[in-house]
Design an enzyme around this catalytic site. Structure first.
Site, PDB file in Angstrom:
ATOM      1  N   CYS A 136       0.917  -1.264  -0.076  1.00  0.00           N
ATOM      2  CA  CYS A 136       0.234   0.413   0.003  1.00  0.00           C
ATOM      3  C   CYS A 136       0.334   1.286   0.154  1.00  0.00           C
ATOM      4  O   CYS A 136       1.506   1.569   0.899  1.00  0.00           O
ATOM      5  CB  CYS A 136      -1.407   0.097   0.639  1.00  0.00           C
ATOM      6  SG  CYS A 136      -1.999   1.541   1.257  1.00  0.00           S
ATOM      7  N   CYS A 139      -0.854   4.354   1.641  1.00  0.00           N
ATOM      8  CA  CYS A 139      -0.669   4.025   3.541  1.00  0.00           C
ATOM      9  C   CYS A 139       0.758   4.057   3.918  1.00  0.00           C
ATOM     10  O   CYS A 139       1.764   4.903   4.878  1.00  0.00           O
ATOM     11  CB  CYS A 139      -1.163   2.486   4.005  1.00  0.00           C
ATOM     12  SG  CYS A 139      -2.228   1.938   3.017  1.00  0.00           S
ATOM     13  N   ASP A 140       2.210   3.371   2.771  1.00  0.00           N
ATOM     14  CA  ASP A 140       3.245   4.057   3.554  1.00  0.00           C
ATOM     15  C   ASP A 140       5.006   4.583   2.889  1.00  0.00           C
ATOM     16  O   ASP A 140       5.605   4.801   3.004  1.00  0.00           O
ATOM     17  CB  ASP A 140       3.914   1.888   3.457  1.00  0.00           C
ATOM     18  CG  ASP A 140       3.343   1.393   4.396  1.00  0.00           C
ATOM     19  OD1 ASP A 140       2.351   1.780   5.598  1.00  0.00           O
ATOM     20  OD2 ASP A 140       3.202   0.291   3.963  1.00  0.00           O
TER      21      ASP A 140
END
Ligand code: NAP
Length: 313
Positions: A136, A139-140
């Protein structure tokens, strides 16, 4: 004893397909529940922007999915988030879904459980999950500020996520197994303007390595078989999707990869069971096609309920 619920239609999965079918089912005046292992919104809730959902110019994925949810709420859909589906009996009458929290009896079931990122299945992938390996970018990505990352794959996801990661990382490699990308031409054109993205063609990642976190990948050239090392701080595999069908397997007609076969009304091989969105065999996996699937499924599930004598509710 677990709580028991009776619904005309139970929808498995609360992404765009599930929420759209919930809206249409509830508007068909049948009691409707939608269950998700997480909160609602599915994969698009993680997308920064959705450029190709008509009418949603500059709308974030999360925002759009919030609207889907809000609209289902307006029509009285009962939502059951954070419920792991433990087992599903699609053949029985009523159909039965057991979750970590409750038992659901349903007249009809719509499967909208979506799909998840396929794994590379190579050494280091599991070991470095959360320590450099991520599925992701949204997300990261911020963890890789001024670092080097490697995206694996040549489809739309790989290219879009590489472009997203290039905002943070100083260098982004895309490792693709062929000499030609699969991604849409418009994305390929756009990619040319990203000076810190480099494509390594005809190559696969054989291994992900490092000490406490990822520091390199071992590449193999698919033509010459030559092995090389690439220094990288992160690895983002975007090599396609696999359907979320664990509890359904064996009860329904599926293709070799597990995607569910449906007819033109999105009915599966089992009476009263429909499938919508990424989980089914479909030529296009987009929010718009998932939402359209949800509408079709719900309309035919409601029609099906009218034909069965013994209603659940
Ligand atoms: P995809 O289109 O199936 O592409 C997967 C890519 O990974 C392909 O380039 C494939 O190579 C490569 N690949 C597969 N297995 C591999 C392996 N074991 N090792 C190395 N490479 C491997 O998957 P996706 O990009 O996740 O997209 C999924 C669906 O969502 C598609 O229908 C896509 O169009 C859609 N999507 C659309 C958008 C958009 O329109 N904005 C954004 C994201 C996703 P080959 O090319 O050699 O097969």
């Amino acid at each position: 004893m677990a709580q028991v619920y009776n619904f005309d239609i139970v929808i498995l999965g609360g992404g765009p397909a599930g929420l759209s079918s919930a809206l249409y089912a509830a508007r068909g005046n049948v009691s409707t529940a939608v269950i998700d292992i997480n909160t609602f919104g599915g994969q698009p809730a993680n997308y920064m922007t959705l450029e190709n959902y008509p009418g949603s110019i500059n709308t974030g994925g999360f925002e759009l999915m919030e609207k889907f949810e809000e609209q289902a709420d307006l029509f009285g859909v009962k939502k059951f988030p954070m419920q792991e589906i433990l087992s599903v009996d699609l053949i029985s009458n009523p159909k039965v879904i057991l979750t970590s929290e409750a038992r659901f009896n349903a007249g009809a079931v719509i499967i909208a459980t979506g799909a998840q990122a396929k794994k590379l299945g190579i050494k280091g992938e599991k070991e470095f999950a959360g320590r450099g390996v991520s599925y992701c970018a949204v997300c990261d990505g911020a963890f890789f500020k001024d670092k080097t990352v490697t995206v694996v794959g040549g489809g739309n996801s790989a290219i879009e996520e590489a472009m997203y990661l290039s905002r943070f990382a100083s260098k982004v490699y895309i490792v693709h197994r062929r000499n030609e990308l699969r991604a849409d031409k418009i994305l390929q054109e756009r990619l040319k303007s990203f000076s810190n993205i480099e494509i390594i063609y005809n190559s696969v990642v054989k291994e992900i390595a490092g000490e406490t976190a990822v520091s390199k990948v071992i590449l193999c050239n698919t033509i010459s078989n030559e092995i090389s090392e690439l220094q990288t701080d992160g690895v983002f595999p975007y090599i396609g999707m696999t359907p979320n069908v664990k509890e359904i397997n064996g009860q329904i007609k599926q293709d070799a990869m597990g995607f569910i076969h449906t007819d033109e009304n999105l009915k599966t091989s089992v009476e009263g069971v429909y499938a919508a969105g990424d989980v089914r065999v479909t030529p296009l996996r987009q929010v718009i096609t998932a939402a359209a699937d949800g509408a079709v499924c719900a309309v035919y599930a409601v029609k099906y309920l009218e034909t069965i004598k013994e209603k659940v509710v």
